[in-house]
Write a protein that holds these residues in place. Structure first.
Motif, PDB file in Angstrom:
ATOM      1  N   TYR A  31     -26.271  -2.994  11.781  1.00 45.00           N
ATOM      2  CA  TYR A  31     -24.844  -3.261  11.980  1.00 45.00           C
ATOM      3  C   TYR A  31     -24.055  -2.549  10.894  1.00 45.00           C
ATOM      4  O   TYR A  31     -24.582  -2.218   9.837  1.00 45.00           O
ATOM      5  N   VAL A  32     -22.805  -2.305  11.192  1.00 42.20           N
ATOM      6  CA  VAL A  32     -21.914  -1.644  10.247  1.00 42.20           C
ATOM      7  C   VAL A  32     -20.741  -2.574  10.000  1.00 42.20           C
ATOM      8  O   VAL A  32     -20.136  -3.088  10.942  1.00 42.20           O
ATOM      9  N   ILE A  33     -20.423  -2.791   8.747  1.00 41.66           N
ATOM     10  CA  ILE A  33     -19.254  -3.583   8.400  1.00 41.66           C
ATOM     11  C   ILE A  33     -18.066  -2.633   8.335  1.00 41.66           C
ATOM     12  O   ILE A  33     -18.133  -1.596   7.677  1.00 41.66           O
ATOM     13  N   GLN A  34     -17.009  -2.963   9.029  1.00 44.24           N
ATOM     14  CA  GLN A  34     -15.824  -2.104   9.094  1.00 44.24           C
ATOM     15  C   GLN A  34     -15.078  -2.141   7.761  1.00 44.24           C
ATOM     16  O   GLN A  34     -14.776  -3.201   7.237  1.00 44.24           O
ATOM     17  N   HIS A  35     -14.821  -0.976   7.229  1.00 41.50           N
ATOM     18  CA  HIS A  35     -13.996  -0.816   6.038  1.00 41.50           C
ATOM     19  C   HIS A  35     -12.930   0.215   6.365  1.00 41.50           C
ATOM     20  O   HIS A  35     -13.045   0.961   7.336  1.00 41.50           O
ATOM     21  N   ASN A  36     -11.919   0.269   5.551  1.00 33.33           N
ATOM     22  CA  ASN A  36     -10.888   1.289   5.704  1.00 33.33           C
ATOM     23  C   ASN A  36     -10.875   2.174   4.463  1.00 33.33           C
ATOM     24  O   ASN A  36     -10.983   1.671   3.339  1.00 33.33           O
ATOM     25  N   TYR A  37     -10.743   3.460   4.687  1.00 31.12           N
ATOM     26  CA  TYR A  37     -10.681   4.440   3.609  1.00 31.12           C
ATOM     27  C   TYR A  37      -9.255   4.967   3.531  1.00 31.12           C
ATOM     28  O   TYR A  37      -8.663   5.320   4.554  1.00 31.12           O
ATOM     29  N   THR A  38      -8.716   5.018   2.343  1.00 32.96           N
ATOM     30  CA  THR A  38      -7.382   5.556   2.116  1.00 32.96           C
ATOM     31  C   THR A  38      -7.529   6.817   1.264  1.00 32.96           C
ATOM     32  O   THR A  38      -7.844   6.729   0.074  1.00 32.96           O
ATOM     33  N   PRO A  39      -7.336   7.997   1.869  1.00 30.64           N
ATOM     34  CA  PRO A  39      -7.470   9.236   1.084  1.00 30.64           C
ATOM     35  C   PRO A  39      -6.344   9.353   0.068  1.00 30.64           C
ATOM     36  O   PRO A  39      -5.241   8.843   0.280  1.00 30.64           O
ATOM     37  N   ASP A  40      -6.641  10.029  -1.040  1.00 28.72           N
ATOM     38  CA  ASP A  40      -5.626  10.213  -2.072  1.00 28.72           C
ATOM     39  C   ASP A  40      -4.491  11.105  -1.580  1.00 28.72           C
ATOM     40  O   ASP A  40      -3.330  10.769  -1.732  1.00 28.72           O
ATOM     41  N   PHE A  41      -4.831  12.247  -0.999  1.00 30.00           N
ATOM     42  CA  PHE A  41      -3.823  13.213  -0.554  1.00 30.00           C
ATOM     43  C   PHE A  41      -4.191  13.762   0.822  1.00 30.00           C
ATOM     44  O   PHE A  41      -5.330  14.164   1.035  1.00 30.00           O
ATOM     45  N   ILE A  42      -3.227  13.783   1.734  1.00 27.83           N
ATOM     46  CA  ILE A  42      -3.389  14.468   3.013  1.00 27.83           C
ATOM     47  C   ILE A  42      -2.363  15.590   3.032  1.00 27.83           C
ATOM     48  O   ILE A  42      -1.162  15.349   2.887  1.00 27.83           O
ATOM     49  N   LEU A  43      -2.835  16.818   3.188  1.00 25.56           N
ATOM     50  CA  LEU A  43      -1.964  17.987   3.137  1.00 25.56           C
ATOM     51  C   LEU A  43      -1.558  18.424   4.542  1.00 25.56           C
ATOM     52  O   LEU A  43      -2.260  18.133   5.518  1.00 25.56           O
ATOM     53  N   PRO A  44      -0.443  19.142   4.657  1.00 24.19           N
ATOM     54  CA  PRO A  44       0.016  19.591   5.974  1.00 24.19           C
ATOM     55  C   PRO A  44      -1.001  20.465   6.719  1.00 24.19           C
ATOM     56  O   PRO A  44      -1.008  20.496   7.942  1.00 24.19           O
ATOM     57  N   ASN A  45      -1.883  21.150   5.976  1.00 21.52           N
ATOM     58  CA  ASN A  45      -2.882  22.008   6.610  1.00 21.52           C
ATOM     59  C   ASN A  45      -4.091  21.227   7.138  1.00 21.52           C
ATOM     60  O   ASN A  45      -5.058  21.811   7.619  1.00 21.52           O
ATOM     61  N   GLY A  46      -4.062  19.889   7.010  1.00 23.12           N
ATOM     62  CA  GLY A  46      -5.145  19.052   7.506  1.00 23.12           C
ATOM     63  C   GLY A  46      -6.224  18.733   6.488  1.00 23.12           C
ATOM     64  O   GLY A  46      -7.141  17.971   6.784  1.00 23.12           O
ATOM     65  N   VAL A  47      -6.131  19.294   5.302  1.00 20.60           N
ATOM     66  CA  VAL A  47      -7.111  19.025   4.249  1.00 20.60           C
ATOM     67  C   VAL A  47      -6.802  17.681   3.595  1.00 20.60           C
ATOM     68  O   VAL A  47      -5.648  17.374   3.306  1.00 20.60           O
ATOM     69  N   TRP A  48      -7.860  16.902   3.390  1.00 19.91           N
ATOM     70  CA  TRP A  48      -7.745  15.646   2.655  1.00 19.91           C
ATOM     71  C   TRP A  48      -8.379  15.861   1.294  1.00 19.91           C
ATOM     72  O   TRP A  48      -9.517  16.338   1.197  1.00 19.91           O
ATOM     73  N   LEU A  49      -7.669  15.509   0.237  1.00 19.32           N
ATOM     74  CA  LEU A  49      -8.199  15.639  -1.118  1.00 19.32           C
ATOM     75  C   LEU A  49      -8.469  14.258  -1.702  1.00 19.32           C
ATOM     76  O   LEU A  49      -7.607  13.380  -1.653  1.00 19.32           O
ATOM     77  N   GLU A  50      -9.664  14.101  -2.239  1.00 21.50           N
ATOM     78  CA  GLU A  50     -10.030  12.868  -2.933  1.00 21.50           C
ATOM     79  C   GLU A  50     -10.266  13.225  -4.401  1.00 21.50           C
ATOM     80  O   GLU A  50     -11.125  14.053  -4.712  1.00 21.50           O
TER      81      GLU A  50
END
Length: 117
Positions: A31-50
């Motif tokens: 089983y998988v416990i549902q968690h939510n991830y909040t990325p530090d930065f989402i850029l207009p080009n679609g890149v997520w930076l952590e």
């Protein structure tokens, strides 16, 4: 048979007394416990930076799970010190850990400009 608690043992005794056949802890169900991830930065080009200074085991597992369960996300790591080891007992660095999993990474001092635009 060894049970994990007195209650389990009493239930087993009742089942035996009633002639009910049973299996005890014979099956494993993932089983998988549902968690939510909040990325530090989402850029207009679609890149997520952590961004990470210290990167503990819990956070590494989280990033690994996020990437495995969301393969369309372009998540990239920006480290303060990418050549720090993942623990005192390991020779594996943050950078090597990312390389092993195919995660793009960089240090803050050398963020490629094409990541940002």
């Amino acid at each position: 048979m060894a049970f994990r608690s007195g209650l389990e043992e009493r239930i087993a005794d009742l089942l035996v007394e009633l002639g009910v056949k049973y299996e005890y802890e014979s099956t494993k169900v993932p089983y998988v416990i549902q968690h939510n991830y909040t990325p530090d930065f989402i850029l207009p080009n679609g890149v997520w930076l952590e961004a990470k200074g210290y990167w503990d085991s819990k956070d590494r597992k989280k990033i690994k799970s996020v990437i495995q369960q969301n393969p369309d996300i372009d998540l990239r790591m920006v480290f303060q010190a990418p050549f720090n080891t993942i623990s005192k007992k390991s020779k594996t660095t943050y950078a090597q850990w990312c390389d092993k999993l195919g995660i793009k990474w960089t240090s803050f001092a050398t963020i490629p400009i094409d990541w940002l635009l």
